[in-house]
Structures are given as structure tokens and as C-alpha cells.
Scaffold this motif. Structure first.
Motif, PDB file in Angstrom:
ATOM      1  N   SER A  94       0.839  -1.204   0.000  1.00 31.64           N
ATOM      2  CA  SER A  94       0.000   0.000   0.000  1.00 31.64           C
ATOM      3  C   SER A  94       0.867   1.244   0.000  1.00 31.64           C
ATOM      4  N   ASN A  95       0.273   2.359  -0.423  1.00 35.94           N
ATOM      5  CA  ASN A  95       0.979   3.635  -0.369  1.00 35.94           C
ATOM      6  C   ASN A  95       1.051   4.116   1.081  1.00 35.94           C
ATOM      7  N   GLN A  97       1.472   7.535   3.554  1.00 31.59           N
ATOM      8  CA  GLN A  97       1.426   8.991   3.635  1.00 31.59           C
ATOM      9  C   GLN A  97       1.817   9.548   5.004  1.00 31.59           C
ATOM     10  N   LEU A 179       2.504   9.006  -5.959  1.00 26.40           N
ATOM     11  CA  LEU A 179       3.270   7.912  -5.377  1.00 26.40           C
ATOM     12  C   LEU A 179       4.759   8.078  -5.678  1.00 26.40           C
ATOM     13  N   VAL A 201      -4.915   0.768  -1.856  1.00 30.65           N
ATOM     14  CA  VAL A 201      -4.629   2.174  -2.131  1.00 30.65           C
ATOM     15  C   VAL A 201      -5.441   3.074  -1.191  1.00 30.65           C
ATOM     16  N   SER A 203      -6.619   6.920  -0.473  1.00 29.53           N
ATOM     17  CA  SER A 203      -6.737   8.199  -1.169  1.00 29.53           C
ATOM     18  C   SER A 203      -5.868   9.247  -0.474  1.00 29.53           C
ATOM     19  N   SER A 204      -5.614  10.348  -1.172  1.00 28.90           N
ATOM     20  CA  SER A 204      -4.793  11.420  -0.625  1.00 28.90           C
ATOM     21  C   SER A 204      -5.419  12.006   0.643  1.00 28.90           C
ATOM     22  N   MET A 250      -1.515   0.963  -9.074  1.00 26.55           N
ATOM     23  CA  MET A 250      -1.842   1.670  -7.832  1.00 26.55           C
ATOM     24  C   MET A 250      -1.857   3.185  -8.030  1.00 26.55           C
ATOM     25  N   ARG A 251      -0.951   3.685  -8.844  1.00 26.96           N
ATOM     26  CA  ARG A 251      -0.909   5.127  -9.095  1.00 26.96           C
ATOM     27  C   ARG A 251      -2.169   5.586  -9.822  1.00 26.96           C
ATOM     28  N   PHE A 254      -4.892   5.595  -7.254  1.00 28.96           N
ATOM     29  CA  PHE A 254      -4.672   6.689  -6.311  1.00 28.96           C
ATOM     30  C   PHE A 254      -5.140   8.025  -6.879  1.00 28.96           C
ATOM     31  N   SER A 258      -8.440  10.043  -5.519  1.00 34.09           N
ATOM     32  CA  SER A 258      -8.046  11.293  -4.866  1.00 34.09           C
ATOM     33  C   SER A 258      -8.505  12.518  -5.656  1.00 34.09           C
TER      34      SER A 258
END
Length: 273
Positions: A94-95, A97, A179, A201, A203-204, A250-251, A254, A258
Motif C-alpha cells: 500500500s501507499n 502517507q 506515489l 490504495v 486516497s490522498s 496503484m498510481r 490513487f 483522490s
């Protein structure tokens, strides 16, 4: 003393109402302190449950942490939970943040799943102790050879103990609205174990959490679990392509969840290597 206490009791709500900077620091301090307290509670419960370091202790941690989101005014909109019903070992990527990712992680964490984390976390007081008790795999990001050795051992453990591992392939926290290029460790791990990869993923956070601007408001985080990516039959020669495929997928998700405009970017070498 009584007058000072009354003054503080009146001042804090006023600042919470009028100062976004005060709200930011108040929520951050509350989050850290409360997680330390919950970890202190989890330590004896984990020892009573499993007698020491055991991945089953993640159930205790998950149960204690899942309500924290409400105190911070956060909600999760989760989709794709059915993809985590996959039998046997797998690698979740996963991303990453901020430390708030832990709340989303605990929202969907499957049974017999733990994380790969930086070695420094083990020294984070009660949180570090409970992470160790939960079977978290610690790696030294500064020593590539050590990290590869730990990952190879983790692949063997995945198969022997039938566990799942959650990895943040960006390798560091990132709030740039996109990402970072992925490091290859998670993909070597999946290929060595011949285990599928399940991308998740977040979201932002930029619509409610901005570290530089000192804003921390209430908000909803979209958390999308994607179908598994098989690695059976793959070798180390396939790792780069597997990483690129996962990154692009994933990007794209995302940016979509987002509400961000796509910008051309490749899964090239990271500035954080």
C-alpha cells in the motif's frame, strides 16, 4: 490554581474552535499519546494471550486501535474487502502517507497478517514493544544487505507459518500528492514465497491533513483493495516488471480516488534510495 485550571478549561475549547494550528498540534499530540496508552494496555494482554511474540497478537492490537479514528474525526470508505479472503500467504502493498496509515491498516487487517517496518520503530516506547509482540518484521533501511537477508527469512516464515505481510513499497512517508517510485523488497519477497500480491490504495489525505500548513480537519479516506496479482512461476528476473505493473496500477487508482489530474511519471529510481 483553581483560577488557572478554569482559564485553561476555557482556553482549550476556544483555541480548538478558532485556531487550525492549535487543532493540528492538539490532534497530533493526542494521537501519539493515546496510541502509547493503548500499546501499554496491549502489552500485558498480548503476553497473556500468546505468552510473547506471536502474530496472533495483532488481533489484540487491531481490536484496541480500531476506534481511534472517531476521536480524530476520520472515516474510512472501504471497497474490495472480498479480495482479502484469499487463502494462504500473500503480500499486501500500500501507499504510505503518514502515521495515520496505521488506522486504515487496522480497519482492514486480515487475520494472521503483520507488517514490515523500519527498525527504528522498535525503540518507540510502548508502541515499539507491542509491535515486536505483534510479530512485526523490522528491517534496517540503511543496510541493503541486511534488509535483503531479513526479507528472504520473511519469505520462508510466510510459507512455514502461513502468514501474510503488509509492506509499504515506497519505503518512506510521502505527502506529495502522488506515489514515490517503489523499492523492490516487497516484490522479491512475494516472488521468493511464490505468494500473490494484493495492492491496497489509500486516497490522498490532502483534503483534511496538511503537515506543512498545520491543518488537521475531519475527513473521509477512501481505501480501495484491488484484486490479487499472481507471482507463481516468476523469478527474480520478473521483479522489475512486477514492480512497474503494481506501481502503474496503484498510481492510476490513487489519482482516481483522490480526484487528482494524472501527470506522466515512471516507477524509476527513488530520491530516497
Amino acid at each position: 490554581m483553581d483560577a488557572l485550571l478554569v482559564f485553561l478549561l476555557l482556553l482549550v475549547p476556544l483555541l480548538l474552535w478558532t485556531s487550525s494550528t492549535f487543532v493540528f498540534y492538539f490532534k497530533k499530540c493526542f494521537y501519539v499519546a493515546y496510541m502509547m496508552i493503548l500499546a501499554a494496555i496491549a502489552i500485558p494482554l498480548s503476553i497473556l494471550k500468546s505468552g510473547g511474540r506471536d502474530i496472533e497478537n495483532m488481533r489484540v492490537i487491531r481490536a484496541l486501535v480500531r476506534h481511534v479514528k472517531y476521536f480524530l474525526g476520520l472515516r474510512f470508505d472501504v471497497s474490495g474487502l472480498e479480495h482479502l479472503q484469499t487463502e494462504g500467504p500473500y503480500v499486501i502493498i500500500s501507499n504510505h502517507q503518514s502515521s495515520l496509515d496505521v488506522l486504515g491498516l487496522m480497519e482492514v487487517l486480515p487475520d494472521r497478517c503483520t507488517m514490515v517496518a523500519k527498525k527504528e520503530l522498535v525503540y518507540a516506547g510502548t508502541v515499539g514493544i507491542v509491535c515486536w509482540l505483534g510479530g512485526i518484521v523490522f528491517i534496517n533501511r540503511k543496510k541493503t544487505r541486511d534488509a535483503k537477508s531479513v526479507m528472504a527469512e520473511a519469505a520462508k516464515t510466510m510459507l512455514d507459518d502461513q502468514i501474510r505481510l503488509w509492506v509499504f513499497p515506497e519505503g518512506t512517508r510521502n505527502q506529495r500528492g502522488d506515489l514515490l517510485p517503489f523499492k523492490k523488497g516487497a516484490f522479491h519477497l512475494a516472488v521468493q514465497a511464490q505468494a500473490p500480491i494484493i495492492p491496497i490504495v489509500f486516497s490522498s489525505y490532502s483534503n483534511f491533513y496538511l503537515r506543512k500548513e498545520k491543518q488537521f480537519n475531519s475527513g473521509t479516506i477512501t481505501l480501495k483493495i484491488l484484486p490479487k496479482i499472481e507471482t507463481k512461476g516468476m523469478t527474480s528476473d520478473n521483479v522489475a516488471d512486477l514492480s512497474d505493473k503494481s506501481y502503474d496500477l496503484m498510481r492510476s487508482v490513487f489519482l482516481d480516488i483522490s480526484g487528482s489530474a494524472p501527470v506522466t511519471q515512471r516507477n524509476g529510481p527513488s530520491l530516497h534510495h
